[in-house]
Design a protein around this motif. Sequence first.
Motif, PDB file in Angstrom:
ATOM      1  N   SER A   1       0.856  -1.179   0.000  1.00  0.00           N
ATOM      2  CA  SER A   1       0.000   0.000   0.000  1.00  0.00           C
ATOM      3  C   SER A   1       0.893   1.229   0.000  1.00  0.00           C
ATOM      4  CB  SER A   1      -0.916   0.001   1.225  1.00  0.00           C
ATOM      5  OG  SER A   1      -1.627   1.222   1.325  1.00  0.00           O
ATOM      6  N   VAL A   2       0.803   2.037  -1.053  1.00  0.00           N
ATOM      7  CA  VAL A   2       1.599   3.256  -1.169  1.00  0.00           C
ATOM      8  C   VAL A   2       0.682   4.427  -0.849  1.00  0.00           C
ATOM      9  CG1 VAL A   2       3.133   4.608  -2.637  1.00  0.00           C
ATOM     10  CG2 VAL A   2       2.953   2.132  -2.974  1.00  0.00           C
ATOM     11  N   ARG A   3       0.988   5.133   0.216  1.00  0.00           N
ATOM     12  CA  ARG A   3       0.110   6.173   0.732  1.00  0.00           C
ATOM     13  C   ARG A   3       0.331   7.503   0.004  1.00  0.00           C
ATOM     14  NH1 ARG A   3      -3.531   3.335   3.660  1.00  0.00           N
ATOM     15  NH2 ARG A   3      -4.024   5.219   4.823  1.00  0.00           N
ATOM     16  N   PRO A   4      -0.461   8.527   0.343  1.00  0.00           N
ATOM     17  CA  PRO A   4      -0.348   9.812  -0.360  1.00  0.00           C
ATOM     18  C   PRO A   4       1.043  10.438  -0.264  1.00  0.00           C
ATOM     19  CG  PRO A   4      -2.392   9.719   0.892  1.00  0.00           C
ATOM     20  CD  PRO A   4      -1.605   8.510   1.282  1.00  0.00           C
ATOM     21  N   ALA A   5       1.412  11.169  -1.330  1.00  0.00           N
ATOM     22  CA  ALA A   5       2.675  11.914  -1.398  1.00  0.00           C
ATOM     23  C   ALA A   5       3.867  11.021  -1.095  1.00  0.00           C
ATOM     24  CB  ALA A   5       2.632  13.111  -0.452  1.00  0.00           C
ATOM     25  N   SER A   6       3.931   9.871  -1.749  1.00  0.00           N
ATOM     26  CA  SER A   6       5.003   8.916  -1.514  1.00  0.00           C
ATOM     27  C   SER A   6       5.696   8.555  -2.820  1.00  0.00           C
ATOM     28  CB  SER A   6       4.447   7.644  -0.858  1.00  0.00           C
ATOM     29  OG  SER A   6       3.835   7.933   0.376  1.00  0.00           O
TER      30      SER A   6
ATOM     31  N   PHE B   1       4.153  -4.662   8.061  1.00  0.00           N
ATOM     32  CA  PHE B   1       4.719  -3.509   8.744  1.00  0.00           C
ATOM     33  C   PHE B   1       4.494  -2.226   7.945  1.00  0.00           C
ATOM     34  CE2 PHE B   1       7.912  -4.946   5.840  1.00  0.00           C
ATOM     35  CZ  PHE B   1       8.688  -3.846   5.487  1.00  0.00           C
ATOM     36  N   VAL B   2       4.667  -1.096   8.630  1.00  0.00           N
ATOM     37  CA  VAL B   2       4.480   0.225   8.037  1.00  0.00           C
ATOM     38  C   VAL B   2       5.760   1.022   8.228  1.00  0.00           C
ATOM     39  CG1 VAL B   2       3.188   2.394   8.129  1.00  0.00           C
ATOM     40  CG2 VAL B   2       1.998   0.225   8.462  1.00  0.00           C
TER      41      VAL B   2
ATOM     42  N   ILE C   1       4.518   3.696   3.359  1.00  0.00           N
ATOM     43  CA  ILE C   1       4.045   2.471   2.710  1.00  0.00           C
ATOM     44  C   ILE C   1       3.730   1.427   3.774  1.00  0.00           C
ATOM     45  CG2 ILE C   1       5.327   2.901   0.591  1.00  0.00           C
ATOM     46  CD1 ILE C   1       6.576   0.019   2.531  1.00  0.00           C
ATOM     47  N   ARG C   2       2.856   0.503   3.402  1.00  0.00           N
ATOM     48  CA  ARG C   2       2.607  -0.677   4.224  1.00  0.00           C
ATOM     49  C   ARG C   2       2.919  -1.894   3.377  1.00  0.00           C
ATOM     50  NH1 ARG C   2      -3.131  -2.605   7.044  1.00  0.00           N
ATOM     51  NH2 ARG C   2      -2.268  -4.394   8.152  1.00  0.00           N
ATOM     52  N   SER C   3       3.684  -2.820   3.915  1.00  0.00           N
ATOM     53  CA  SER C   3       4.108  -4.013   3.184  1.00  0.00           C
ATOM     54  C   SER C   3       3.661  -5.265   3.918  1.00  0.00           C
ATOM     55  CB  SER C   3       5.635  -4.027   3.030  1.00  0.00           C
ATOM     56  OG  SER C   3       6.076  -5.256   2.475  1.00  0.00           O
ATOM     57  N   ILE C   4       3.046  -6.191   3.189  1.00  0.00           N
ATOM     58  CA  ILE C   4       2.644  -7.486   3.729  1.00  0.00           C
ATOM     59  C   ILE C   4       3.376  -8.559   2.925  1.00  0.00           C
ATOM     60  CG2 ILE C   4       0.733  -9.058   4.185  1.00  0.00           C
ATOM     61  CD1 ILE C   4      -1.109  -6.627   4.272  1.00  0.00           C
TER      62      ILE C   4
ATOM     63  N   LEU D   1       0.216   5.451   9.445  1.00  0.00           N
ATOM     64  CA  LEU D   1      -0.670   5.570   8.292  1.00  0.00           C
ATOM     65  C   LEU D   1      -1.451   6.876   8.368  1.00  0.00           C
ATOM     66  CD1 LEU D   1      -2.010   1.905   8.069  1.00  0.00           C
ATOM     67  CD2 LEU D   1      -0.316   2.995   6.605  1.00  0.00           C
ATOM     68  N   ALA D   2      -1.897   7.233   9.557  1.00  0.00           N
ATOM     69  CA  ALA D   2      -2.657   8.471   9.719  1.00  0.00           C
ATOM     70  C   ALA D   2      -1.777   9.689   9.523  1.00  0.00           C
ATOM     71  CB  ALA D   2      -3.297   8.521  11.097  1.00  0.00           C
TER      72      ALA D   2
END
Length: 468
Positions: free
Chosen positions: A90-95, A154-155, A123-126, A222-223
Motif C-alpha cells: 500500500s503506497v500512501r499519499p505523497a510517496s 509492517f508500516v 508504505i505498508r508491506s505485507i 498511516l494516519a
Amino acid sequence: MNSLNMPGFLPHRLACFLLSVGLITPLMAAQGSAEVVGEVTLLIGQAQLVGADDVVRTVERGQPVRAGDRIETREGGHVHVRFVDGGRLSVRPASRLQIENYSHSATQPQGSAIKFRLDEGVIRSITGTWGEEARERFRLNTPMAAIGIKGTDFVVKSDANATAASVYSGAILLAPLDDCATPLGSCQKGREKLLSADMKGLMLELNRQQGVPQFVAAVDLLASARRPAAGVGIATTVPPVVGVGVGAEARAATGANLDKPIVNEARGRDLVEAATQIAAAQIAAAQSPVVPAPAPLQPQVNELVWARYAWVKDGGLDTLSQTFEQASAAGRESVAFGTAHALTRNASPAGAVLTTTDAAVNFRLAGSSAFFQRNFDLGVEAAKVDNGTLAVDFSRATFATQLGVSSPTLGADSVVASGSIGKDGVMRTTSANAIVLGATTLDGKEAGYLFEKSIPTGALRGVTLWGR
C-alpha cells in the motif's frame, strides 16, 4: 524452415520489424520484455508509474507492475499493489517507492531477491510466499535505514532525515543504512534494533541526530501520511485491515467495493468522506473515560537458576546468579555454558524431551543482570537491560530475541539473536550479533539465556530469565 516454429520466434521477428520501421523504440521494447511481478488492485486519487525506461504512465487499476518501476502518488493519491506471490503493498499519499527487485528461485533460494526503496512518504508491506521462504533475501531501504523482515506486516514512514516503522505482525530488524555491507537481508553490526508485533505501544525511529534506532511511543504512521487540504484525503485513522481498502467500516457504510476502479474524483471524495466520518466517531469513542486494566503480574521463574564461575570478578554487580555450589545443591543439571555462567535446571529422566501444548509463546523478561568490563582499566560497571523480547515458536522449534543494553562507557547497544530449539530445550543460535546460549524448561514454561559481546572498548556479559 523448421525454425519458424521455435517458441518466441514470431514475437522476436515482430519486435525487430517494429524497431526497424520506428513504431517502437529500444526502450519501449525493453520495458515490454520486463517480467510482470504484480498489478495495481486499487487506485484513489492520482498517481504515476515511472518505468525502468523512464517513461511516465498514469496509474490505472489492473495495470501490470514490473521490477524497476517507481510508484509516485500525489497528495490524496493511494495505490495498492498485489504481487504474484500474494504479497501486498500500500503506497500512501505523497510517496515515492522504487521496486528494485522482485524475483524468486525455488531451486536456488540464494538467487531470490525482494528489494524496495522508499525515498519519501509512507508504505505498508505485507510479505508474500516468496518473502516468507527467503526472508534473508528481503530488504527495504530508506535514505536513512535498512529494514529486514521475519515474516511481516509492517508500516514505514520516511523522508531524507528520518525513518519510523511499526509492526502489525511478525518482526522487523531496523539498522542504519551505513551499517549495511550487503544489498539484501537484515544488517547486523551492533546498532540494529528488533521490533516485533508483541511489543505493544512501541515503534522504532531513526534520525540523523541519533545515528542509532530508538524505541519511541507508537503513533499511527498511516494516519500521519500527508493529506490534501479541506479534508479531502485518506482517512487513515481507521485501524488498518489486511486485504481491504480504506477500511472495512467505510466499505460497509458506502456499500462500495474499494477494489473497483474510482471512475471520477467526486466518487473518490464520497468514499473518503464516509471513511472520515467513521474515523471521527472512533476518535470520539476513544476519548470516553476508560478504566485502566490492572498491571500484569511479574512472571515467575522457579526451575531455572544461573550458576556463576568462582573466578568471575564482577564487583558484586551480578545480582541474579548463584555460586555453583548453591545452584547444584538441589540436584540441578547444567544445560548451557558461557565463559562466566552456566544455566542449570531440574534434573530430568534419561530421554526426556521438550513437551508443550503451546504452539508459540511470547515470553516476558522476569530478571536480568549484566555488566561491562572496560578494556582500558579492566574495571567493571553495571549495565542496564531493557526492552527485552523473546518469541518461541514451539511448532517450528525456533526462537527470536532482542535486548536493549546500556552502560556509561558502553552507551546504548543491543543483543539480537535467532535460531532453533532442540528436543532437549537447548537454544542453538544461527543468526546473532553476540554470543547467545540458553535453554527452556522441558515443559516450555520458563527460559533463560546468557549473552556475551565484545566491542573495541570492552566486553559485555549478562544473563536473563524469562517467564510467562
